[in-house]
Design a protein around this motif. Structure first.
Motif, short mmCIF file in Angstrom:
data_model
loop_
_atom_site.label_atom_id
_atom_site.label_comp_id
_atom_site.label_asym_id
_atom_site.label_seq_id
_atom_site.Cartn_x
_atom_site.Cartn_y
_atom_site.Cartn_z
N TYR A 117 0.76 -1.32 0.00
CA TYR A 117 0.03 0.16 -0.03
C TYR A 117 0.89 1.34 -0.04
O TYR A 117 2.08 1.04 0.70
N THR A 143 -1.82 4.58 4.10
CA THR A 143 -1.61 3.36 3.96
C THR A 143 -3.08 2.57 4.62
O THR A 143 -3.35 1.51 4.22
N LYS A 146 -5.40 1.29 1.98
CA LYS A 146 -5.00 0.06 1.24
C LYS A 146 -5.05 0.46 -0.04
O LYS A 146 -5.49 -0.18 -0.99
N THR A 148 -3.23 0.74 -3.97
CA THR A 148 -2.12 0.09 -4.83
C THR A 148 -1.79 0.90 -5.88
O THR A 148 -0.68 0.66 -6.54
N SER A 161 -8.53 0.69 -4.35
CA SER A 161 -8.28 0.63 -2.79
C SER A 161 -8.90 -0.94 -2.53
O SER A 161 -9.92 -1.32 -2.95
N LYS A 163 -9.48 -1.10 1.05
CA LYS A 163 -9.91 -0.83 2.26
C LYS A 163 -10.83 -1.71 3.12
O LYS A 163 -11.13 -2.23 4.01
N ASP A 370 -7.08 -8.96 -1.32
CA ASP A 370 -6.28 -8.53 0.06
C ASP A 370 -6.33 -9.59 1.08
O ASP A 370 -5.48 -9.54 1.83
#
Length: 385
Positions: A117, A143, A146, A148, A161, A163, A370
């Motif tokens: 991240y 971060t 999350k 990328t 993301s 997240k 993830d």
């Protein structure tokens, strides 16, 4: 001299000459040109001034601005832990700046060690070039979000993301509305959103399901979406492995490669105007490049805790499955990196001699998003083994 440090050299393409200036300590340079300006931002590792520096060469790197023709020693620092300590916290954080030609903003992002991240910031490009905005970065995400990958079009920042969705969500931020999130552009439900790349006013979103890639083309002008019809089912590469994101393609055409366990990598160009894929014969196909005598099985096997782990098995249709065949099993689970379908002539030789090749897609990789990555990470690392 064996130090493995990269040097930036500049080529005048029209004159076909290499310019005299050299920029040292550029192992993670990621140069990003300023449109209509003979300047680019780049990341430079710190200067080695002491014995202590020799053991920490990757700490406290800096983003600088270079103008062609100037002495690199006079390049100004524009983003670093030294200048932006409230944004870049750790010595090992590596900062970068990326410029997209369709916006007046500059985007800075930071890699934090081995995490997948990044942190993302934006600033006025004009202010940076004048030297008046080096400390006026505004945070887009940390971060904890999350993120990328990202892209920007006009005043819209698009981020990938993980997240709130382990399969990934393509989210839009509006710079004119105080970075308020709009509705998700695309949500990964039964697919993992693996990568994306911007080409002109198109965004190409790569998805993964059971080791097979698909691509959705998003027109950033109209928000229209369309799934590309790929030449065959396989794994797609939008850019080089481990390339620092986000590359911007000045053409609206997308170049990509695609391969399977039994078919070697082929290069294609997708032209949105023609809405078709054009094969690029930039390299000759090998005579072993398409093995129709191979069988591929994609199955799942329960791990020690019952979690079903994908397993790819490749063997010859002439191999008798009687439990006596020599088997080569490969696995890798770290950094969210996936072991996706790839053609390998060395493995082909093994299979043709009667061997079986198998790949276990263990936790720690990115095959299932993830949650799969975090399922083999630090305290959960034994799941990888």
């Amino acid at each position: 001299n064996g130090d493995e440090m990269t040097v930036i050299k500049i080529i005048d393409v029209e004159k076909k000459i290499i310019l005299p200036e050299s920029i040292e300590r550029a192992s993670y340079a990621n140069p990003s040109w300023v449109p209509g300006n003979p300047s680019f931002f780049y990341t430079q590792l710190k200067e080695i001034k002491s014995k202590a520096d020799e053991s920490t060469p990757f700490e406290d790197s800096q983003v600088k601005l270079h103008t062609v023709g100037n002495d690199p020693k006079t390049d100004k620092e524009v983003f670093s832990r030294n200048m932006n300590g409230d944004l870049v916290h750790d010595k090992i954080d590596i900062p970068f700046i990326s410029i997209f030609p369709n916006t007046s903003s500059a985007l800075a992002f930071t890699y934090h060690g081995s995490t997948a991240y990044l942190s993302l910031f934006h600033n006025s490009l004009e202010g940076l070039l004048k030297g008046s905005n080096v400390s006026k970065w505004k945070q887009v995400c940390t971060t904890d979000d999350k993120v990328t990958n990202f892209a920007i079009f006009n005043n819209q920042i698009l981020i990938l993301s993980f997240k709130d969705n382990p399969n990934g969500t393509l989210q839009r931020y509006d710079l004119t509305a105080g970075l308020n999130k709009g509705n998700p552009v695309f949500e990964g439900k039964d697919v993992v959103l693996e990568d994306m790349i911007q080409a002109g006013h198109f965004l190409f979103l790569k998805k993964l399901k059971n080791g097979i890639s698909s691509i959705t083309r998003i027109d950033l002008l109209t928000s229209q979406m369309e799934d590309l019809k790929l030449p065959f089912e396989g794994y797609v590469y939008l850019k080089a492995l481990f390339e620092i994101p986000p590359p911007y393609l000045y053409s609206s055409k997308l170049h990509y490669s695609i391969q399977t366990w039994t078919q070697e990598s082929s290069l294609y160009c997708h032209d949105p105007k023609l809405n078709k894929n054009i094969k690029i014969n930039i390299r000759p196909q090998s005579k072993y490049g398409n093995s129709d005598d191979l069988i591929v099985k994609e199955i799942e096997i329960p791990s020690h805790d019952g979690m079903m782990v994908p397993l790819s098995i490749v063997y010859s249709k002439n191999t008798k499955l009687d439990g006596n065949n020599q088997t080569l099993l490969e696995a890798y689970g770290a950094y969210g990196v996936s072991l996706n379908a790839q053609f390998d002539a060395r493995i082909l030789a093994w299979i043709k001699l009667g061997g079986i090749y198998a790949v276990a897609h263990v936790r720690g990789g990115g095959e299932k998003g993830d949650s799969w990555y975090k399922g083999g990470f630090k305290s959960t690392k034994p799941n990888t083994w």
